[in-house]
Scaffold this motif. Structure first.
Motif, PDB file in Angstrom:
ATOM      1  N   ILE A   1       0.851  -1.181   0.000  1.00 40.63           N
ATOM      2  CA  ILE A   1       0.000   0.000   0.000  1.00 40.63           C
ATOM      3  C   ILE A   1       0.891   1.236   0.000  1.00 40.63           C
ATOM      4  CG2 ILE A   1      -1.586   1.322   1.465  1.00 40.63           C
ATOM      5  CD1 ILE A   1      -2.600  -1.487   2.381  1.00 40.63           C
TER       6      ILE A   1
ATOM      7  N   GLY B   1       1.172   8.198   2.192  1.00 41.68           N
ATOM      8  CA  GLY B   1       1.889   9.456   1.933  1.00 41.68           C
ATOM      9  C   GLY B   1       3.202   9.243   1.190  1.00 41.68           C
ATOM     10  N   GLY B   2       3.720   8.029   1.258  1.00 41.90           N
ATOM     11  CA  GLY B   2       4.944   7.683   0.526  1.00 41.90           C
ATOM     12  C   GLY B   2       6.231   8.151   1.188  1.00 41.90           C
TER      13      GLY B   2
ATOM     14  N   LEU C   1       7.784   4.736   2.590  1.00 39.81           N
ATOM     15  CA  LEU C   1       7.908   3.651   1.613  1.00 39.81           C
ATOM     16  C   LEU C   1       8.798   4.030   0.426  1.00 39.81           C
ATOM     17  CD1 LEU C   1       7.183   0.846   0.671  1.00 39.81           C
ATOM     18  CD2 LEU C   1       5.066   1.753  -0.309  1.00 39.81           C
TER      19      LEU C   1
ATOM     20  N   THR D   1       0.878  10.256   6.635  1.00 39.74           N
ATOM     21  CA  THR D   1      -0.431   9.942   7.220  1.00 39.74           C
ATOM     22  C   THR D   1      -0.275   9.203   8.549  1.00 39.74           C
ATOM     23  OG1 THR D   1      -0.603   7.780   6.126  1.00 39.74           O
ATOM     24  CG2 THR D   1      -1.396   9.707   4.883  1.00 39.74           C
TER      25      THR D   1
ATOM     26  N   ASP E   1       6.909   9.144  16.042  1.00 39.49           N
ATOM     27  CA  ASP E   1       6.228   9.816  17.150  1.00 39.49           C
ATOM     28  C   ASP E   1       4.846   9.242  17.466  1.00 39.49           C
ATOM     29  OD1 ASP E   1       8.135  12.076  17.722  1.00 39.49           O
ATOM     30  OD2 ASP E   1       7.814  12.406  15.596  1.00 39.49           O
TER      31      ASP E   1
HETATM   32  C1  LIG Z   1      12.538  13.929   5.971  1.00 37.58           C
HETATM   33  C2  LIG Z   1      11.587  13.115   6.803  1.00 37.58           C
HETATM   34  C3  LIG Z   1      11.469  13.398   8.162  1.00 37.58           C
HETATM   35  C4  LIG Z   1      10.581  12.662   8.962  1.00 37.58           C
HETATM   36  N1  LIG Z   1      10.494  12.957  10.286  1.00 37.58           N
HETATM   37  C5  LIG Z   1       9.664  12.240  11.064  1.00 37.58           C
HETATM   38  C6  LIG Z   1       9.538  12.525  12.453  1.00 37.58           C
HETATM   39  O1  LIG Z   1      10.151  13.456  12.998  1.00 37.58           O
HETATM   40  N2  LIG Z   1       8.704  11.751  13.180  1.00 37.58           N
HETATM   41  C7  LIG Z   1       7.966  10.722  12.619  1.00 37.58           C
HETATM   42  O2  LIG Z   1       7.229  10.050  13.333  1.00 37.58           O
HETATM   43  N3  LIG Z   1       8.055  10.446  11.302  1.00 37.58           N
HETATM   44  C8  LIG Z   1       8.872  11.175  10.524  1.00 37.58           C
HETATM   45  N4  LIG Z   1       8.957  10.886   9.176  1.00 37.58           N
HETATM   46  C9  LIG Z   1       8.130   9.794   8.625  1.00 37.58           C
HETATM   47  C10 LIG Z   1       6.797  10.346   8.127  1.00 37.58           C
HETATM   48  O3  LIG Z   1       5.996  10.714   9.227  1.00 37.58           O
HETATM   49  C11 LIG Z   1       6.039   9.300   7.267  1.00 37.58           C
HETATM   50  O4  LIG Z   1       5.100  10.016   6.544  1.00 37.58           O
HETATM   51  C12 LIG Z   1       5.314   8.220   7.975  1.00 37.58           C
HETATM   52  O5  LIG Z   1       6.131   7.495   8.829  1.00 37.58           O
HETATM   53  C13 LIG Z   1       4.722   7.190   7.003  1.00 37.58           C
HETATM   54  O6  LIG Z   1       3.508   7.641   6.561  1.00 37.58           O
HETATM   55  P1  LIG Z   1       3.157   7.655   5.029  1.00 37.58           P
HETATM   56  O7  LIG Z   1       1.716   8.010   4.925  1.00 37.58           O
HETATM   57  O8  LIG Z   1       4.115   8.499   4.310  1.00 37.58           O
HETATM   58  O9  LIG Z   1       3.303   6.100   4.662  1.00 37.58           O
HETATM   59  P2  LIG Z   1       3.973   5.390   3.393  1.00 37.58           P
HETATM   60  O10 LIG Z   1       5.382   5.786   3.255  1.00 37.58           O
HETATM   61  O11 LIG Z   1       3.104   5.537   2.199  1.00 37.58           O
HETATM   62  O12 LIG Z   1       3.874   3.863   3.892  1.00 37.58           O
HETATM   63  C14 LIG Z   1       4.681   3.390   4.947  1.00 37.58           C
HETATM   64  C15 LIG Z   1       4.427   1.896   5.154  1.00 37.58           C
HETATM   65  O13 LIG Z   1       3.123   1.673   5.696  1.00 37.58           O
HETATM   66  C16 LIG Z   1       2.310   0.903   4.802  1.00 37.58           C
HETATM   67  N5  LIG Z   1       0.979   1.529   4.837  1.00 37.58           N
HETATM   68  C17 LIG Z   1       0.706   2.844   4.631  1.00 37.58           C
HETATM   69  N6  LIG Z   1      -0.594   3.080   4.847  1.00 37.58           N
HETATM   70  C18 LIG Z   1      -1.147   1.895   5.177  1.00 37.58           C
HETATM   71  C19 LIG Z   1      -2.466   1.497   5.538  1.00 37.58           C
HETATM   72  N7  LIG Z   1      -3.486   2.372   5.604  1.00 37.58           N
HETATM   73  N8  LIG Z   1      -2.701   0.190   5.809  1.00 37.58           N
HETATM   74  C20 LIG Z   1      -1.679  -0.712   5.782  1.00 37.58           C
HETATM   75  N9  LIG Z   1      -0.402  -0.391   5.458  1.00 37.58           N
HETATM   76  C21 LIG Z   1      -0.147   0.908   5.167  1.00 37.58           C
HETATM   77  C22 LIG Z   1       2.996   0.979   3.442  1.00 37.58           C
HETATM   78  O14 LIG Z   1       2.729  -0.163   2.643  1.00 37.58           O
HETATM   79  C23 LIG Z   1       4.468   1.063   3.854  1.00 37.58           C
HETATM   80  O15 LIG Z   1       4.948  -0.213   4.164  1.00 37.58           O
HETATM   81  C24 LIG Z   1       9.805  11.606   8.372  1.00 37.58           C
HETATM   82  C25 LIG Z   1       9.927  11.320   7.000  1.00 37.58           C
HETATM   83  C26 LIG Z   1      10.804  12.060   6.221  1.00 37.58           C
HETATM   84  C27 LIG Z   1      10.906  11.743   4.747  1.00 37.58           C
END
Ligand SMILES: Cc1cc2nc3c(=O)[nH]c(=O)nc-3n(C[C@H](O)[C@H](O)[C@H](O)COP(=O)(O)OP(=O)(O)OC[C@H]3O[C@@H](n4cnc5c(N)ncnc54)[C@H](O)[C@@H]3O)c2cc1C
Length: 290
Positions: A30, A33-34, A37, A111, A124
């Motif tokens: 899935i 927000g990417g 992943l 997300t 967090d």
């Molecule tokens: C520069 C940078 C700084 C960051 N700093 C922090 C920080 O300070 N604190 C923090 O907590 N995070 C931080 N993050 C991480 C950020 O919060 C990510 O967005 C988050 O961890 C993952 O959410 P996403 O929606 O992007 O998920 P994705 O990257 O799209 O997916 C992450 C994983 O979850 C799975 N997945 C996603 N949604 C679902 C769903 N609904 N059901 C089942 N599986 C799912 C995907 O298949 C993948 O394996 C940072 C990221 C970056 C790039």
């Protein structure tokens, strides 16, 4: 920095997304927000054959109050949580935690569901959802189930979600009377991820003693955890500064503490106690305690 090739799918509904993820099994992933992943794919640490982008599934984006609970769709972004007036009033721990995540770009795309499903040991959200005693909903073609946060996180980057399940919602209690919540973290200065993060929720009884307490800790061990030993020292007692400090000293009890470039196990253990104490002091003060 170029991922392996994959097929991209963009379902419009949850039913369609569930069907695709069931069809692809271990070969599918899935995309929310990417922000976790896509970096993994570029490093080729993840190479899914099929990417199921749930970004257009509108039914996964909401924040609503339901009796004494708050329910949030998995695709709700960190920024939407940070700026929600409902949450600022009814569950202030969530906007406070969201504000601590990454930067504006990350908060606009990342997300809640994606962060919990990814289960980064320094993220967090897990600390806050654990402190609140929250639950996550997992749905597959064969039905849905609610999983308590304490049972959800298994290991680093591993949860109890099955390959055919989508995390669809998160449910937490609304803030009752005489309650306070707080999240504090010691951040890695470049990434912003938690070297140690501590979330606390405290509910006081009429006499000012601790009736309910939840403490969630991230960054310290291979998985985020609920600090049961800390809670045990506080429950039923008046939350004086001395008792809070005594309780917080148990913050890393029963876990194998991480050691890395940023903090030795000894230093992290110390930080865990300090940040747990600060989170508890803030939560108690917000609950109206002394
Ligand atoms: C520069 C940078 C700084 C960051 N700093 C922090 C920080 O300070 N604190 C923090 O907590 N995070 C931080 N993050 C991480 C950020 O919060 C990510 O967005 C988050 O961890 C993952 O959410 P996403 O929606 O992007 O998920 P994705 O990257 O799209 O997916 C992450 C994983 O979850 C799975 N997945 C996603 N949604 C679902 C769903 N609904 N059901 C089942 N599986 C799912 C995907 O298949 C993948 O394996 C940072 C990221 C970056 C790039």
């Amino acid at each position: 920095m170029i991922p392996e090739s994959f097929e991209y799918h963009a379902p419009q509904t949850l039913a369609e997304a569930s069907r695709l993820i069931a069809q692809f099994g271990q070969e599918g992933k899935i995309l929310a927000g990417g922000h976790s992943l896509l970096p993994l794919m570029k490093l080729r640490l993840a190479s899914p054959r099929h990417l199921v982008d749930i970004g257009r599934v509108a039914e996964l984006k909401y924040i609503r109050e339901d009796a004494d609970k708050i329910q949030i769709g998995a695709l709700t972004t960190h920024y939407q949580i940070e700026s929600s007036e409902l949450l600022k009033q009814k569950c202030p721990l969530l906007p406070e935690t969201a504000r601590e995540i990454g930067d504006v770009q990350v908060r606009n795309k990342g997300t809640l569901g994606g962060s919990l499903a990814h289960a980064d040991p320094a993220a967090d959200w897990p600390a806050a959802i654990l402190a609140l005693g929250g639950e996550v909903e997992a749905r597959s073609e064969s039905g849905s189930r609610w999983i308590p946060a304490q049972e959800f996180f298994v290991e680093m980057l591993t949860t109890t979600l099955q390959a055919d399940e989508i995390l669809t919602a998160i449910r937490v209690p609304a803030l009752p009377a005489h309650a306070g919540e707080a999240y504090v973290k010691f951040a890695q200065p470049a990434s912003g991820f938690a070297i140690v993060g501590a979330a606390a929720r405290v509910v006081l009884d009429d006499a000012g003693a601790v009736a309910e307490v939840g403490v969630g800790i991230t960054g310290v061990a291979a998985k985020p955890y609920r600090a049961a030993a800390v809670e045990g020292v506080l429950r039923g007692h008046s939350p004086t500064a001395k008792r809070i400090a005594e309780a917080a000293a148990h913050a890393a009890e029963g876990v194998e503490v991480n050691a890395d470039l940023y903090a030795s196990a000894e230093y992290r253990t110390h930080l865990a106690a300090v940040y747990t104490r600060r989170a508890l002091e803030k939560a108690v003060e917000r609950a109206g305690g002394k």
